[in-house]
Write an enzyme that holds these catalytic residues in place. Structure first.
Site, PDB file in Angstrom:
ATOM      1  N   ASN A 158       1.954  -7.612   7.232  1.00 13.77           N
ATOM      2  CA  ASN A 158       3.213  -7.242   7.861  1.00 13.77           C
ATOM      3  C   ASN A 158       3.045  -6.447   9.147  1.00 13.77           C
ATOM      4  O   ASN A 158       2.019  -5.802   9.366  1.00 13.77           O
ATOM      5  CB  ASN A 158       4.043  -6.371   6.892  1.00 13.77           C
ATOM      6  CG  ASN A 158       4.575  -7.132   5.712  1.00 13.77           C
ATOM      7  OD1 ASN A 158       5.386  -8.035   5.855  1.00 13.77           O
ATOM      8  ND2 ASN A 158       4.133  -6.764   4.518  1.00 13.77           N
ATOM      9  N   GLU A 200       2.835  -3.757  -5.280  1.00 11.83           N
ATOM     10  CA  GLU A 200       3.061  -4.007  -3.865  1.00 11.83           C
ATOM     11  C   GLU A 200       1.819  -4.682  -3.292  1.00 11.83           C
ATOM     12  O   GLU A 200       0.721  -4.151  -3.398  1.00 11.83           O
ATOM     13  CB  GLU A 200       3.351  -2.699  -3.132  1.00 11.83           C
ATOM     14  CG  GLU A 200       3.428  -2.810  -1.615  1.00 11.83           C
ATOM     15  CD  GLU A 200       4.461  -3.818  -1.158  1.00 11.83           C
ATOM     16  OE1 GLU A 200       4.084  -4.721  -0.363  1.00 11.83           O
ATOM     17  OE2 GLU A 200       5.624  -3.722  -1.588  1.00 11.83           O
ATOM     18  N   ASP A 236      -0.727  -8.917  -6.161  1.00  7.59           N
ATOM     19  CA  ASP A 236       0.318  -9.935  -6.091  1.00  7.59           C
ATOM     20  C   ASP A 236       1.221  -9.809  -7.310  1.00  7.59           C
ATOM     21  O   ASP A 236       0.752  -9.655  -8.443  1.00  7.59           O
ATOM     22  CB  ASP A 236      -0.298 -11.328  -6.043  1.00  7.59           C
ATOM     23  CG  ASP A 236       0.752 -12.420  -6.098  1.00  7.59           C
ATOM     24  OD1 ASP A 236       1.391 -12.671  -5.065  1.00  7.59           O
ATOM     25  OD2 ASP A 236       0.945 -12.999  -7.185  1.00  7.59           O
ATOM     26  N   GLY A 237       2.532  -9.864  -7.093  1.00 12.27           N
ATOM     27  CA  GLY A 237       3.475  -9.625  -8.171  1.00 12.27           C
ATOM     28  C   GLY A 237       3.345 -10.592  -9.323  1.00 12.27           C
ATOM     29  O   GLY A 237       3.330 -10.187 -10.499  1.00 12.27           O
ATOM     30  N   ASP A 279      11.942  -7.555  -6.254  1.00 10.97           N
ATOM     31  CA  ASP A 279      12.421  -7.186  -4.916  1.00 10.97           C
ATOM     32  C   ASP A 279      11.370  -7.589  -3.884  1.00 10.97           C
ATOM     33  O   ASP A 279      10.935  -6.777  -3.075  1.00 10.97           O
ATOM     34  CB  ASP A 279      12.690  -5.679  -4.854  1.00 10.97           C
ATOM     35  CG  ASP A 279      13.440  -5.270  -3.590  1.00 10.97           C
ATOM     36  OD1 ASP A 279      13.975  -6.173  -2.910  1.00 10.97           O
ATOM     37  OD2 ASP A 279      13.480  -4.071  -3.287  1.00 10.97           O
TER      38      ASP A 279
END
Length: 533
Positions: free
Chosen positions: A248, A331, A356-357, A374
């Site tokens: 990001n 996260e 990784d979720g 989320d």
């Protein structure tokens, strides 16, 4: 072709091929990072980048081959590389201004698929020309290295292998080393410098075109001096943090009321901390209904898993209002996880794992009262966390009576919208689904349970001692709507989340730009500048 001194040993030509291949991939990855803060890092943007670069490389191959046959002068090739190096070096200095300028210009005329056209135009202007020049390398070097037909296959094969190896290194090096360590801008400068060194070696060895080489060095030095900044939001002067991670662009802003995290240069809030520890006025407040639906009351023990922890806004709120909770956050971005403690005061009671979720959920050995999903950002929705298979995994990790809450970050209506797909998919897994829109935002919250969720919610709401939270839950109840499932189902095999998300984003942007275009038509450039100001 006359026998050039530096080219009498083929190692130099092979080195040129190797570093050219490396630079192509580095520029491609740099392009994705340069565009992501403005246009997202979705598969759609990646497709635009890869497509335009492949077009440029193909045209470069044709041009390079014809040029080498017509005028077999290696100096012409190294002049092209010199020009490519200067262009790449200038991208960090000028690229963000070009992107903003293109976006502003297209906003006046484009009414559909704005992000696609803006990203495509930015790629064409910024990256096609230097990649076209780099595309001339392989056919030109094949001309200069092949001495006879007897060894042509071996030499061309060696050139191809070196180009591929260079490309592999040019893929891994920016992603795992240079971009996380020194940022996108310096990454462009590093690989531009590599090309410049190769050209300088050639021209110095051949004692030719030294003036042009010196001019290129001056241009490179100026680009290094003024273009090394990693600031994408160059018009901002009060940012607390502006940084890049593997995943990001990160922007932390602080004012007298709050601290916010954004992964976009101009809009969107991914996390927020209110300095007075009050409710946020955002979707996190609405998501506090999930513990009540799961039968969790104030002070009661409960297990909560947050997939897409961010900097811990939801975890902080849960611990404030339901202080008996055991909260695990997941996260994927390590730098965002670090910001949770350095800038957002994540309570020590909440743990955060960099993972990784879906992979974390798959390995989980316990069940939870509440699982919050989320992990969606604009059109950058991980398809693997939107499918029926994923939501089935979530269901299996919930305790009896447990609740899943999903933040759907784009209001959308009508047949075949992305929210309809998400709701239908979840309704095919859970017997009870409720949704509520968050006023003055594009967010909707979805609650899914095994049944009786609303009964437990109403019972739990009556027991709340905090008047502010009680009033908030009254708002949630007033907006809750039961959802009946349909036939639009996302699966691991087929989940076109980005195309559907792009449709919504296009509608939202179109509405915002209509006012700008009308102001421009009525009052011209002066009116436009006044509106922007």
């Amino acid at each position: 072709m006359e026998n050039k001194k530096i080219l009498s040993r083929k190692w130099f030509l092979y080195m040129t091929e190797f570093f050219s291949g490396m630079s192509v991939m580095a520029v491609e990855l740099g392009a994705s990072r340069l565009l992501a803060p403005y246009f997202s890092s979705s598969q759609i943007v990646w497709t635009i980048i890869i497509g335009t670069i492949m077009i440029a490389m193909a045209l470069g191959n044709v041009w390079g081959g014809r040029s080498a046959d017509k005028k077999p002068d290696p100096g012409r090739l190294y002049l092209r590389l010199l020009l490519a190096a200067c262009w790449i070096a200038a991208i960090p200095l000028l690229g963000k201004y070009v992107i903003v300028g293109i976006t502003g210009a297209l906003a006046l005329f484009v009414t559909k698929n704005f992000l696609i056209w803006a990203a495509f135009a930015a790629c064409m202007i910024l990256f096609v020309f230097p990649l076209l020049l780099l595309g001339t390398v392989t056919p030109s070097l094949a001309k200069y290295t092949v001495g006879s037909l007897e060894d042509s296959g071996k030499i061309v094969g060696r050139l191809g292998a070196l180009n591929t190896i260079g490309s592999i290194i040019g893929t891994f090096l920016p992603t795992f080393v240079t971009i996380p360590a020194v940022g996108t801008s310096v990454t462009f400068l590093i690989f531009a410098g590599v090309l410049l060194v190769i050209c300088a070696i050639y021209f110095l060895a051949e004692k030719t075109r030294l003036v042009r080489c010196a001019v290129a060095l001056v241009i490179f030095a100026l680009c290094c001096a003024f273009g090394h900044s990693s600031s994408f939001a160059f018009w901002e002067t009060d940012l607390v943090v502006e940084d890049e991670s593997i995943y990001n662009y990160l922007q932390v802003r602080e004012d007298e009321d709050s601290i916010t995290l954004s992964t976009n240069v101009m809009f969107g809030v991914q996390s927020i901390k209110m300095k007075d520890d009050d409710l946020t006025g955002m979707y996190y407040d609405y998501a506090l209904a999930a513990p009540l639906m799961a039968g969790v009351t104030e002070g009661a023990e409960a297990d909560v898993l947050i997939l897409g922890m961010g900097t811990g806004t939801y975890a902080t709120q849960c611990l404030k209002y339901f202080d008996g909770m055991d909260i695990e956050g997941v996260e994927i971005d390590e730098k965002i996880a670090a910001l949770a403690t350095s800038h957002f005061a994540l309570p020590e009671e909440a743990t955060i794992e960099v993972y990784d979720g879906r992979a974390y959920l798959d390995a989980a050995e316990k069940q939870y009262d509440v699982i919050m999903v989320d992990a969606y950002q604009d059109i950058t929705i991980p398809f693997q966390m939107s499918s029926v298979e994923f939501f089935t995994m979530v269901r299996d990790q919930l305790k009896p009576g447990g609740v899943m809450v999903v933040n759907m970050n784009m209001h959308s209506g009508g047949e075949g919208s992305i929210n309809e797909y998400l709701c239908d998919t979840i309704a095919s897994v859970f017997p009870e689904v409720w949704t509520v829109d968050v006023p003055r935002t594009t967010n909707s919250e979805l609650f899914a349970s095994f049944g009786e969720g609303m009964t437990r919610f109403r019972e739990g709401k009556e027991k709340l001692s905090d008047p502010q939270l009680r009033a908030m839950m009254d708002k949630v109840e007033a907006g809750l709507t039961a959802y009946e499932g349909g036939e639009h189902i996302f699966t691991d095999d087929k989940a076109p989340v980005e195309l559907l998300g792009m449709r919504v984003i296009d509608e939202l942007i179109g509405g915002e730009l209509t006012e700008i275009r009308e102001g421009y038509r009525e009052n011209g450039l002066a009116g436009l500048l006044e509106m922007i100001g």
